[in-house]
Motif scaffolding. Structure first.
Motif, PDB file in Angstrom:
ATOM      1  N   LEU A 199       0.831  -1.203   0.000  1.00 36.55           N
ATOM      2  CA  LEU A 199       0.000   0.000   0.000  1.00 36.55           C
ATOM      3  C   LEU A 199       0.867   1.255   0.000  1.00 36.55           C
ATOM      4  CD1 LEU A 199      -2.739  -0.946   2.624  1.00 36.55           C
ATOM      5  CD2 LEU A 199      -2.746  -1.353   0.160  1.00 36.55           C
ATOM      6  N   ASN A 200       0.265   2.360  -0.431  1.00 29.72           N
ATOM      7  CA  ASN A 200       0.921   3.652  -0.313  1.00 29.72           C
ATOM      8  C   ASN A 200       0.522   4.273   1.019  1.00 29.72           C
ATOM      9  OD1 ASN A 200       2.054   3.559  -2.962  1.00 29.72           O
ATOM     10  ND2 ASN A 200       0.057   4.138  -3.801  1.00 29.72           N
ATOM     11  N   TYR A 201       1.510   4.722   1.787  1.00 29.32           N
ATOM     12  CA  TYR A 201       1.243   5.292   3.106  1.00 29.32           C
ATOM     13  C   TYR A 201       1.616   6.765   3.136  1.00 29.32           C
ATOM     14  CZ  TYR A 201       0.555   0.514   4.694  1.00 29.32           C
ATOM     15  OH  TYR A 201       0.070  -0.759   4.863  1.00 29.32           O
ATOM     16  N   PRO A 202       1.002   7.564   4.002  1.00 34.94           N
ATOM     17  CA  PRO A 202       0.060   7.149   5.037  1.00 34.94           C
ATOM     18  C   PRO A 202      -1.289   6.750   4.455  1.00 34.94           C
ATOM     19  CG  PRO A 202       0.161   9.523   4.973  1.00 34.94           C
ATOM     20  CD  PRO A 202       1.237   9.030   4.039  1.00 34.94           C
ATOM     21  N   TYR A 203      -2.010   5.950   5.198  1.00 36.96           N
ATOM     22  CA  TYR A 203      -3.344   5.487   4.817  1.00 36.96           C
ATOM     23  C   TYR A 203      -4.276   6.697   4.785  1.00 36.96           C
ATOM     24  CZ  TYR A 203      -7.179   2.005   4.786  1.00 36.96           C
ATOM     25  OH  TYR A 203      -8.242   1.213   4.443  1.00 36.96           O
ATOM     26  N   VAL A 204      -5.088   6.759   3.728  1.00 34.88           N
ATOM     27  CA  VAL A 204      -6.033   7.871   3.598  1.00 34.88           C
ATOM     28  C   VAL A 204      -7.426   7.330   3.281  1.00 34.88           C
ATOM     29  CG1 VAL A 204      -4.345   9.615   2.915  1.00 34.88           C
ATOM     30  CG2 VAL A 204      -5.365   8.158   1.152  1.00 34.88           C
ATOM     31  N   GLU A 205      -8.426   8.049   3.731  1.00 39.91           N
ATOM     32  CA  GLU A 205      -9.818   7.681   3.476  1.00 39.91           C
ATOM     33  C   GLU A 205     -10.646   8.948   3.288  1.00 39.91           C
ATOM     34  OE1 GLU A 205     -12.148   5.898   2.673  1.00 39.91           O
ATOM     35  OE2 GLU A 205     -11.150   3.976   2.485  1.00 39.91           O
ATOM     36  N   GLY A 206     -11.905   8.770   2.889  1.00 37.86           N
ATOM     37  CA  GLY A 206     -12.749   9.924   2.684  1.00 37.86           C
ATOM     38  C   GLY A 206     -14.221   9.577   2.646  1.00 37.86           C
ATOM     39  N   LEU A 207     -15.033  10.578   2.916  1.00 36.07           N
ATOM     40  CA  LEU A 207     -16.482  10.464   2.885  1.00 36.07           C
ATOM     41  C   LEU A 207     -17.057  11.678   2.174  1.00 36.07           C
ATOM     42  CD1 LEU A 207     -17.109   9.586   6.651  1.00 36.07           C
ATOM     43  CD2 LEU A 207     -17.208   7.958   4.736  1.00 36.07           C
ATOM     44  N   ARG A 208     -18.220  11.522   1.589  1.00 34.24           N
ATOM     45  CA  ARG A 208     -18.982  12.680   1.157  1.00 34.24           C
ATOM     46  C   ARG A 208     -19.457  13.399   2.418  1.00 34.24           C
ATOM     47  NH1 ARG A 208     -23.528  10.781  -2.793  1.00 34.24           N
ATOM     48  NH2 ARG A 208     -24.712  10.815  -0.845  1.00 34.24           N
ATOM     49  N   ILE A 209     -19.650  14.697   2.344  1.00 30.57           N
ATOM     50  CA  ILE A 209     -19.911  15.448   3.573  1.00 30.57           C
ATOM     51  C   ILE A 209     -21.226  15.037   4.226  1.00 30.57           C
ATOM     52  CG2 ILE A 209     -21.002  17.446   2.474  1.00 30.57           C
ATOM     53  CD1 ILE A 209     -19.357  19.147   4.571  1.00 30.57           C
ATOM     54  N   ASP A 210     -22.241  14.673   3.426  1.00 27.65           N
ATOM     55  CA  ASP A 210     -23.495  14.250   4.052  1.00 27.65           C
ATOM     56  C   ASP A 210     -23.325  12.914   4.771  1.00 27.65           C
ATOM     57  OD1 ASP A 210     -23.172  13.015   1.544  1.00 27.65           O
ATOM     58  OD2 ASP A 210     -25.317  12.701   1.287  1.00 27.65           O
ATOM     59  N   GLU A 211     -22.437  12.054   4.271  1.00 25.44           N
ATOM     60  CA  GLU A 211     -22.142  10.808   4.978  1.00 25.44           C
ATOM     61  C   GLU A 211     -21.443  11.103   6.303  1.00 25.44           C
ATOM     62  OE1 GLU A 211     -21.279   7.551   1.541  1.00 25.44           O
ATOM     63  OE2 GLU A 211     -19.726   9.078   1.789  1.00 25.44           O
ATOM     64  N   ALA A 212     -20.483  12.021   6.258  1.00 22.78           N
ATOM     65  CA  ALA A 212     -19.738  12.362   7.466  1.00 22.78           C
ATOM     66  C   ALA A 212     -20.640  12.985   8.529  1.00 22.78           C
ATOM     67  CB  ALA A 212     -18.597  13.315   7.128  1.00 22.78           C
ATOM     68  N   MET A 213     -21.676  13.694   8.094  1.00 17.26           N
ATOM     69  CA  MET A 213     -22.585  14.343   9.027  1.00 17.26           C
ATOM     70  C   MET A 213     -23.725  13.435   9.481  1.00 17.26           C
ATOM     71  SD  MET A 213     -21.448  17.364   9.686  1.00 17.26           S
ATOM     72  CE  MET A 213     -20.378  18.678   9.046  1.00 17.26           C
ATOM     73  N   ASN A 214     -23.829  12.239   8.917  1.00 14.74           N
ATOM     74  CA  ASN A 214     -24.889  11.322   9.327  1.00 14.74           C
ATOM     75  C   ASN A 214     -24.716  10.949  10.799  1.00 14.74           C
ATOM     76  OD1 ASN A 214     -26.011   8.382   9.702  1.00 14.74           O
ATOM     77  ND2 ASN A 214     -27.029   9.204   7.900  1.00 14.74           N
ATOM     78  N   PRO A 215     -25.806  10.891  11.562  1.00 10.17           N
ATOM     79  CA  PRO A 215     -25.688  10.609  12.992  1.00 10.17           C
ATOM     80  C   PRO A 215     -25.002   9.288  13.337  1.00 10.17           C
ATOM     81  CG  PRO A 215     -27.866  11.474  12.495  1.00 10.17           C
ATOM     82  CD  PRO A 215     -27.196  11.240  11.172  1.00 10.17           C
ATOM     83  N   LEU A 216     -25.000   8.312  12.415  1.00 12.94           N
ATOM     84  CA  LEU A 216     -24.351   7.036  12.720  1.00 12.94           C
ATOM     85  C   LEU A 216     -22.834   7.119  12.670  1.00 12.94           C
ATOM     86  CD1 LEU A 216     -26.465   4.355  10.796  1.00 12.94           C
ATOM     87  CD2 LEU A 216     -26.494   4.855  13.244  1.00 12.94           C
ATOM     88  N   ALA A 217     -22.290   8.074  11.903  1.00 11.59           N
ATOM     89  CA  ALA A 217     -20.842   8.184  11.750  1.00 11.59           C
ATOM     90  C   ALA A 217     -20.216   8.588  13.084  1.00 11.59           C
ATOM     91  CB  ALA A 217     -20.509   9.193  10.662  1.00 11.59           C
ATOM     92  N   MET A 218     -19.155   7.906  13.460  1.00  7.98           N
ATOM     93  CA  MET A 218     -18.654   8.017  14.829  1.00  7.98           C
ATOM     94  C   MET A 218     -17.132   8.148  14.873  1.00  7.98           C
ATOM     95  SD  MET A 218     -19.369   5.127  17.749  1.00  7.98           S
ATOM     96  CE  MET A 218     -19.019   5.384  19.482  1.00  7.98           C
ATOM     97  N   MET A 219     -16.654   9.059  15.693  1.00 10.07           N
ATOM     98  CA  MET A 219     -15.244   9.090  16.063  1.00 10.07           C
ATOM     99  C   MET A 219     -15.105   8.219  17.300  1.00 10.07           C
ATOM    100  SD  MET A 219     -13.380  10.856  13.961  1.00 10.07           S
ATOM    101  CE  MET A 219     -11.994  11.777  14.591  1.00 10.07           C
ATOM    102  N   THR A 220     -14.283   7.202  17.205  1.00 10.09           N
ATOM    103  CA  THR A 220     -14.210   6.176  18.236  1.00 10.09           C
ATOM    104  C   THR A 220     -12.903   6.269  19.012  1.00 10.09           C
ATOM    105  OG1 THR A 220     -15.587   4.704  16.917  1.00 10.09           O
ATOM    106  CG2 THR A 220     -14.256   3.688  18.644  1.00 10.09           C
ATOM    107  N   VAL A 221     -13.006   6.270  20.342  1.00 13.19           N
ATOM    108  CA  VAL A 221     -11.823   6.338  21.204  1.00 13.19           C
ATOM    109  C   VAL A 221     -11.724   5.139  22.137  1.00 13.19           C
ATOM    110  CG1 VAL A 221     -11.780   8.859  21.118  1.00 13.19           C
ATOM    111  CG2 VAL A 221     -13.011   7.708  22.982  1.00 13.19           C
ATOM    112  N   GLY A 222     -12.737   4.254  22.101  1.00  7.34           N
ATOM    113  CA  GLY A 222     -12.713   3.122  23.013  1.00  7.34           C
ATOM    114  C   GLY A 222     -13.493   1.943  22.485  1.00  7.34           C
ATOM    115  N   VAL A 223     -13.320   0.815  23.146  1.00  3.34           N
ATOM    116  CA  VAL A 223     -14.045  -0.401  22.815  1.00  3.34           C
ATOM    117  C   VAL A 223     -14.161  -1.229  24.097  1.00  3.34           C
ATOM    118  CG1 VAL A 223     -11.971  -1.717  22.147  1.00  3.34           C
ATOM    119  CG2 VAL A 223     -14.194  -2.318  21.162  1.00  3.34           C
ATOM    120  N   TYR A 224     -15.292  -1.857  24.273  1.00  3.51           N
ATOM    121  CA  TYR A 224     -15.545  -2.627  25.498  1.00  3.51           C
ATOM    122  C   TYR A 224     -15.287  -1.794  26.757  1.00  3.51           C
ATOM    123  CZ  TYR A 224     -16.980  -7.183  23.833  1.00  3.51           C
ATOM    124  OH  TYR A 224     -17.709  -8.221  23.299  1.00  3.51           O
TER     125      TYR A 224
END
Length: 333
Positions: A199-224
């Protein structure tokens, strides 16, 4: 009615392929050029994996969070040890167990995220500021990998839109791009294409802005209930439950609003296999395997994994399908 079947020995990856990274890369369709790395150039990096001085991944500290009823459910959870021990994070190797074994030396404190691009208020936030600004909540989400396996995970974090709004995106902002930390000294897959899957690094990703603003989209800092371990993308990652898992970029250091569709890592390497949208869709197969069903990774062993039907948008159609009204989901996959 769909009847799940138990896996047999015929479903198990052959041992010689499992242990031979070159064959794994070729099976993934990585080009010969990506493999043409001098042996002596790989030796130092490969020895990194064999050393005995790698620190173990630190245990995550407990987090304070709420449990909004809208995001709780009675789905069977994937056990914590499998969530932390079976994942893809090619910066630390190709095998599913490599991230847990090799990510312990990742430095996650201090950590800063810059937000810039088409915004009125570019800013830099550190993790202490982020943890103070945004109340945390647990959300139990399905997680579906493009490789046709799935989990159910109790993530802890906050709604992505909350941090995006701080930067006051302008009318030119149509997309949101994300970038992973670039640290070849601590992420050996970024230094060596053999270890990192070409792969080419650094890893990059993207969303359309309406996807990013959807209430399900989450910034995650923990698990369990605890802070993310390094192998799961510490200290902060993206969780987009209606999309394939590779959209969930880990260890984020930059968020950029853009006018044009941003490049994404897997789309760059194989655009015919990994589209920009990457919405979970049982009707659109991967060129080399069906997406109609998935292996749910639960509490059983390897041969007890249950195969179940794949749900359109991973079961979140009611919340997200309207964003794609009128789009050809076979073309915009």
């Amino acid at each position: 009615m769909f009847k799940p079947r138990k896996l047999t020995e015929a479903d198990v990856t052959p041992e010689d392929i499992f242990h031979d990274r070159r064959k794994v890369l070729q099976a993934l369709g990585i080009s010969a050029a990506a493999l043409a790395i001098p042996q002596n150039a790989r030796a130092d990096l490969l020895s990194w994996f064999k050393g005995h001085d790698r620190p173990p991944a630190p245990a995550g500290k407990p987090l304070d969070f709420t449990k909004p009823a809208a995001y709780q459910n009675d789905l069977p959870l994937t056990p914590e040890d499998k969530v932390s021990g079976y994942n893809n994070f090619y910066e630390f190797g190709l095998d599913k167990a490599d991230p847990a074994a090799n990510a312990g030396q990742l430095v996650t404190s201090p950590w800063k995220i810059t937000i810039d691009g088409e915004v009125g208020k570019p800013m830099t936030l550190d993790m202490d500021d982020i943890m103070k600004r945004f109340p945390l909540e647990q959300r139990i989400y399905r997680m579906r990998c493009v490789e046709a396996w799935s989990m159910v995970v109790p993530w802890v974090g906050f709604q992505l839109s909350e941090i995006l709004k701080l930067a006051e995106p302008t009318s030119n902002a149509r997309y949101v791009a994300f970038t992973t930390l670039y640290d070849p000294e601590h992420m050996p897959g970024q230094k060596d294409r053999f270890i990192g899957g070409g792969l080419n690094y650094p890893y990059v990703e993207g969303l359309r802005i309406d996807e990013a603003m959807n209430p399900l989209a989450m910034m995650t800092v923990g698990v369990y209930g605890k802070a993310l371990p390094p192998q799961n993308g510490a200290p902060i990652r993206l969780t987009i439950p209606w999309k394939y898992g590779f959209k969930g970029i880990k260890s984020i250091v930059n968020i950029k609003f853009t006018k044009d569709e941003p490049p994404t890592t897997w789309n760059q390497i194989a655009s015919n296999e990994y589209g920009f949208y990457a919405n979970v869709n049982p009707h659109v197969d991967h060129p080399r395997w069906s997406q109609a069903t998935e292996r749910f990774i639960g509490s059983g062993g390897l041969l007890d994994v249950q195969r179940q039907p794949t749900l359109l948008f991973n079961g979140y159609a009611e919340q997200v399908a309207s964003m794609y009204h009128g789009m050809d989901l076979r073309k915009f996959y």
